[in-house]
Design a protein around this motif. Structure first.
Motif, mmCIF file in Angstrom:
data_model
loop_
_atom_site.group_PDB
_atom_site.id
_atom_site.type_symbol
_atom_site.label_atom_id
_atom_site.label_comp_id
_atom_site.label_asym_id
_atom_site.label_seq_id
_atom_site.Cartn_x
_atom_site.Cartn_y
_atom_site.Cartn_z
ATOM 1 N N LEU A 297 0.814 -1.210 0.000
ATOM 2 C CA LEU A 297 0.000 0.000 0.000
ATOM 3 C C LEU A 297 0.855 1.271 0.000
ATOM 4 C CD1 LEU A 297 -3.300 0.064 1.874
ATOM 5 C CD2 LEU A 297 -1.937 2.115 1.887
ATOM 6 N N LEU A 298 1.966 1.227 0.704
ATOM 7 C CA LEU A 298 2.813 2.427 0.834
ATOM 8 C C LEU A 298 4.026 2.419 -0.099
ATOM 9 C CD1 LEU A 298 2.827 2.862 4.726
ATOM 10 C CD2 LEU A 298 1.389 4.041 3.037
ATOM 11 N N ASN A 299 4.125 1.456 -0.995
ATOM 12 C CA ASN A 299 5.264 1.379 -1.907
ATOM 13 C C ASN A 299 5.377 2.684 -2.702
ATOM 14 O OD1 ASN A 299 7.037 0.888 -4.080
ATOM 15 N ND2 ASN A 299 6.519 -1.278 -4.106
ATOM 16 N N SER A 300 6.502 3.367 -2.539
ATOM 17 C CA SER A 300 6.677 4.686 -3.176
ATOM 18 C C SER A 300 6.836 4.606 -4.691
ATOM 19 C CB SER A 300 7.878 5.409 -2.562
ATOM 20 O OG SER A 300 9.058 4.665 -2.795
ATOM 21 N N LYS A 301 7.065 3.411 -5.224
ATOM 22 C CA LYS A 301 7.285 3.267 -6.666
ATOM 23 C C LYS A 301 5.993 3.108 -7.467
ATOM 24 C CE LYS A 301 11.840 1.322 -5.983
ATOM 25 N NZ LYS A 301 12.680 0.139 -6.052
ATOM 26 N N VAL A 302 4.897 2.671 -6.831
ATOM 27 C CA VAL A 302 3.658 2.453 -7.584
ATOM 28 C C VAL A 302 2.946 3.777 -7.861
ATOM 29 C CG1 VAL A 302 3.347 0.094 -6.762
ATOM 30 C CG2 VAL A 302 2.227 1.960 -5.546
ATOM 31 N N ARG A 303 2.227 3.808 -8.981
ATOM 32 C CA ARG A 303 1.495 5.025 -9.394
ATOM 33 C C ARG A 303 0.035 4.749 -9.722
ATOM 34 N NH1 ARG A 303 5.174 6.721 -7.231
ATOM 35 N NH2 ARG A 303 6.783 8.139 -7.936
ATOM 36 N N TRP A 304 -0.283 3.484 -10.001
ATOM 37 C CA TRP A 304 -1.640 3.121 -10.423
ATOM 38 C C TRP A 304 -2.287 2.182 -9.428
ATOM 39 C CZ3 TRP A 304 -0.304 1.637 -16.130
ATOM 40 C CH2 TRP A 304 -0.081 2.816 -16.868
ATOM 41 N N ILE A 305 -3.602 2.215 -9.422
ATOM 42 C CA ILE A 305 -4.372 1.331 -8.559
ATOM 43 C C ILE A 305 -5.614 0.856 -9.300
ATOM 44 C CG2 ILE A 305 -5.673 3.228 -7.502
ATOM 45 C CD1 ILE A 305 -5.686 1.637 -4.862
ATOM 46 N N GLY A 306 -6.003 -0.360 -8.989
ATOM 47 C CA GLY A 306 -7.282 -0.914 -9.418
ATOM 48 C C GLY A 306 -7.884 -1.626 -8.230
ATOM 49 N N VAL A 307 -9.185 -1.511 -8.052
ATOM 50 C CA VAL A 307 -9.842 -2.147 -6.911
ATOM 51 C C VAL A 307 -11.100 -2.863 -7.388
ATOM 52 C CG1 VAL A 307 -10.951 -1.791 -4.667
ATOM 53 C CG2 VAL A 307 -8.996 -0.369 -5.321
ATOM 54 N N GLY A 308 -11.248 -4.079 -6.938
ATOM 55 C CA GLY A 308 -12.476 -4.834 -7.163
ATOM 56 C C GLY A 308 -13.061 -5.206 -5.816
#
Length: 152
Positions: A122-133
């Protein structure tokens, strides 16, 4: 002759309606609301810790939706193939948090924050996108998949 409602009686009716709305059961929550709340609370936690807010992205969202539906229909909490998502969405980084049984998006994010591995995703500084189901099974139990990604 028109009846005019006494102001005190009117205030009592308004208070009763607000009480009923405020205590609406979690089953009144829609998938869209649940998913939006997961994104909102994920970004609250990220921004509070000096991370960039993540943005919804259609490819990772498709995989999150599909996984939540699969878990709900099978009654099994299981991660999906990250390499499939990496390749299909053209990502250099992907991770997933899954859960079931939490009545709101805020509650599931709080639970993930208490788990070291989920918190790290959740806090990974490298990610930029999210998808939620988020899918409710026949017993009203929520099954959730949260997929994070970063483009190559």
């Amino acid at each position: 002759m028109k009846k005019i409602l006494n102001p005190r009686a009117f205030a009592g009716v308004v208070a009763m309606v607000l009480l009923v709305l405020a205590s609406a059961p979690a089953s009144a929550v829609t998938s869209t609301t649940y998913e939006s709340d997961v994104i909102k609370w994920t970004n609250v936690k990220r921004v509070d810790r000096d991370r960039v807010a993540v943005k919804s992205q259609s490819c990772v969202d498709r995989y999150a939706e599909k996984q939540a539906a699969w878990m709900a229909s099978h009654g099994v909490l299981k991660h999906q193939s990250m390499s499939t998502i990496l390749n299909a969405c053209g990502l250099s980084l992907v991770s997933e948090n899954i859960a079931y049984g939490y009545g709101t998006g805020g509650r599931v994010v709080s639970a993930w924050m208490r788990s070291p591995g989920h918190r790290s995703n959740l806090l990974n500084s490298k990610v930029r996108w999210i998808g939620v189901g988020a899918v409710r099974d026949g017993d009203g139990v929520w099954w959730v998949s949260q997929v994070f990604g970063r483009k190559q």
